[in-house]
Design an enzyme around this catalytic site. Structure first.
Site, PDB file in Angstrom:
ATOM      1  CE  LYS A 119      -5.856   2.119  -0.435  1.00 36.25           C
ATOM      2  NZ  LYS A 119      -7.189   1.607  -0.721  1.00 36.25           N
ATOM      3  CD  GLU A 203      -0.129   7.042   0.837  1.00 42.82           C
ATOM      4  OE1 GLU A 203       0.473   6.620  -0.183  1.00 42.82           O
ATOM      5  OE2 GLU A 203      -0.597   6.301   1.707  1.00 42.82           O
ATOM      6  NE  ARG A 295      -8.089  -8.579  -1.592  1.00 47.32           N
ATOM      7  CZ  ARG A 295      -7.110  -8.509  -2.478  1.00 47.32           C
ATOM      8  NH1 ARG A 295      -6.446  -9.595  -2.797  1.00 47.32           N
ATOM      9  NH2 ARG A 295      -6.779  -7.364  -3.050  1.00 47.32           N
TER      10      ARG A 295
END
Length: 672
Positions: A119, A203, A295
């Protein structure tokens, strides 16, 4: 079919494996299933053209064994592997090994996966390609003191996220500096257990955000498109509960900007095949990149129903080297047709903090598939929900012309759904799709966690008299209809004693109907037969006339009012649904008595089968009520076990890494 594969192995299980098999069969492609010891009789094994065993019941012994799955593909002659979602679907090493073996991986390249596997790295890459990102810290230095300083710089509230992983694992919201250290430790431990790495990123937490994602698709000819958005803002602990397309929040202008950003994100990693770009969206329409899931997503059916596409077929064609259809490439935005909503039916107990369940599905009744209703399931009635995997039973998806009509379709579909065996979330979902935050399209990602009590069934109340009378009538009608068949098994099928009408010589007969509702035993004295009854209980009474059950519906006049209710009667229970809520009654023996099971306050037991992750106490330790004593992991979630009272630890009977059964005593307190 010419140009496509002749045989595909599906490296997954459950509903996604069954879903891929359906598309392959329609295209004339043979399918190979793989299965663990626990899945030897599973539906995906039964549906595939052939199936290969790959190891033990735990995922690490089977579905995460890339080498064993690859060997099965080679031996079966499969030309391609579809990974589904979860397990190895985003494992770059597996994708690379598949390609190296000369087999096609139906998904993006390993290089694209690696760019999104972290990430932190993904966030930096997106910034470089002008994709909006949330302010935060993505550095490799994981010193706790440094992370605490960075947290103060970013400001609170903030989110701690595992840098490697997904599915809501390894995520914590921290509201102030005093909470940071404990949440950091918990997040790192969960990430280490789930993903093998404990690196985190920080974050800024967007208040009351919405979760909106864009389906993207790329091919090997340089084409990348987006297939509109899905909104997944109805979440509990970061797990999606309701998904829909299109989003009720997104305007045409916002869709254009977000769609352009999604395509830019996909181009940044040279993306091919199906993927999802996920954004966090503020109340003012500001949006920020979260991640790309490399995916197919669980919620892909809502995109399929609104765009009349088969995304698995597109995956197969792109993996085989075909270009995306020109109609998709030419149009930057594909017009949506109507509105679709998806819910996930789980074996879990909402009243017990959504504790995952397991066990045999003695009854699994789902609505019939139609133009408006789709069922994606991996189990059928009689199957067992295993303790080793995610406890999803099925996905329920509906479509209609408008959002309001789709919500009504979903309410009707849920009313036709019945799950008996392990506890399920059906009642929770029924309340969800009637809640103002959902019907009004205003729900944000934290709403469910902030207002969970609004969605849970309330404490057991007195059953309305007409519903109790209706339930008793259903039981009486069932007894009467069964009596002739039972009598036929005896020596005298015409014996008056074989009738179930309560007839007695010289006076009106009486039958006792015993029902259990929310743990309370209710006994009703019934006089009459053939749909005409007088019922008496606890000083109350009701007069029932013209009661009849036909094709799952009860029609009856009860105390002068005619009711029409969905009705299901089986040997051990009765289910009634009035269109808004369900009432479930257990059928009990008329003269039986059952004492309730009691538990003591000196033991801490495993609430379900699972693995002990950590024990935090030793013999002789003094603890207070509510103190954390141990942590278990079961069905992809952590469960914290706490002290039932203050006291001294007398015994610790399970250690970290040990697998325990449900109700096993893990820790004992000294008796008081």
């Amino acid at each position: 079919m010419q140009g496509l594969f002749s045989k595909v192995l599906i490296a997954n299980r459950g509903e996604i494996a069954c879903r891929v098999i359906r598309t392959c069969r329609r295209l004339g492609i043979a399918t190979v299933a793989v299965y663990s010891e626990a899945d030897a009789t599973a539906q995906h094994v039964r549906l595939a053209d052939e199936a290969w065993p790959i190891g033990g019941s735990r995922p690490a012994e089977s579905y995460l064994r890339g080498d064993v799955i690859l060997e099965a593909a080679k031996r079966s002659g499969a030309q391609a592997i579809h990974p589904g979602y979860g397990f190895l679907s985003e494992n770059a090493e597996f994708a690379e090994a598949v390609e190296a073996a000369g087999i096609v991986f139906i998904g993006p390249s390993a290089a694209s996966m690696r760019k999104m596997g972290s990430k932190a790295g993904a966030k930096i890459l997106m910034q470089e390609h002008k994709v909006p990102v949330v302010p935060g810290y993505t550095g490799e230095d994981q010193d706790p003191a440094l992370l605490a300083r960075e947290a103060s710089r970013i400001g609170f509230p903030l989110m701690i996220k595992a840098a490697h992983g997904g599915g809501g694992k390894g995520m914590r919201i921290v509201h102030n500096a005093g909470e940071f250290a404990a949440n950091l430790e918990s997040c790192q431990r969960e990430a280490r257990n789930a993903f093998g790495r404990d690196r985190v990123l920080l974050e800024r937490y967007v208040e009351k955000p919405r979760h909106i994602e864009f389906q993207v698709f790329g091919d090997r000819h340089g084409n990348i498109v987006h297939l509109n958005e899905r909104e997944c803002s109805a979440q509990r602990r970061y797990q999606k509960v309701l998904e829909e397309a299109p989003s009720p929040f997104v305007t045409t202008e916002l869709r254009t900007r977000m769609g352009d950003a999604a395509i830019a994100a996909a181009r940044a990693i040279d993306y091919s095949n199906a993927g999802t770009v996920e954004f966090i969206v503020g109340q003012g329409g500001d949006f920020y990149f979260m991640e790309i899931n490399t995916r197919l997503q669980v919620e892909h059916p809502v995109t399929e129903l609104t765009l009349n596409l088969d995304l698995v077929e597109l995956q197969l064609r792109v993996a085989a080297g075909e270009a995306l259809p020109g109609s998709l490439v030419r149009n930057k935005s594909v017009p949506a047709d109507g509105h679709a909503i998806e819910l996930r039916l789980y074996a879990e107990d909402p009243a017990q903090n959504f504790l995952p369940g397991s066990g045999k599905l003695t009854t699994l009744r789902l609505p019939a598939a139609s133009r408006h209703v789709r069922i994606d399931g991996g189990v059928i009635q009689g199957d067992t929900v295993s303790i080793f995997y995610d406890p999803m039973i099925a996905k329920l998806i509906v479509w209609d012309k408008t959002r309001a009509e789709a919500l009504q379709r979903m309410r009707e579909a849920l009313a036709e759904t019945e799950i008996v065996g392990p506890k399920s979330n059906v009642e929770f979902l029924e309340r969800l799709v009637r809640h103002a935050a959902v019907t009004g399209g205003t729900i944000d990602t934290g709403y469910l966690d902030r207002h969970l009590d609004e969605f849970l069934p309330q404490a057991a109340a007195v059953v309305p008299a007409h519903l109790l009378a209706a339930a008793a009538s259903v039981v009486l009608l069932d007894q009467e209809s069964a009596a002739p068949a039972l009598a036929a098994t005896g020596n005298d099928p015409y014996s008056p004693w074989a009738r179930a009408d309560g007839w007695r010589l010289g006076h009106p007969g009486k039958r006792v109907v015993a029902l259990v509702h929310a743990g309370e035993r209710l006994e009703l004295a019934a006089h009459g037969n053939a749909g005409q009854y007088r019922l008496d209980w606890n000083g109350q009474h009701a007069v029932v006339k013209n009661a009849a059950v036909h094709e799952g519906w009860l029609s009856a006049e009860i105390d002068g009012t005619v009711y029409r209710l969905r009705a299901v009667v089986e040997a051990n229970h009765v289910l009634l649904h009035d269109g808004n809520a369900r009432q479930v009654f257990e059928r009990a023996a008329a003269f039986a008595y059952s004492a309730s099971k009691s538990g003591g306050g000196d033991r801490v037991v495993a609430p379900m089968p699972g693995r002990v992750v950590l024990t935090k106490v030793q013999v002789g330790d003094t603890v207070i009520e509510g103190q954390e004593l141990a942590i278990m992991e079961a069905m992809k979630m952590e469960i914290t076990l706490r002290a039932p009272r203050a006291g001294t630890i007398a015994a610790v009977q399970a250690q970290a890494g040990e697998f325990v059964e449900a109700d096993a005593v893990l820790i004992r307190l000294e008796a008081v």
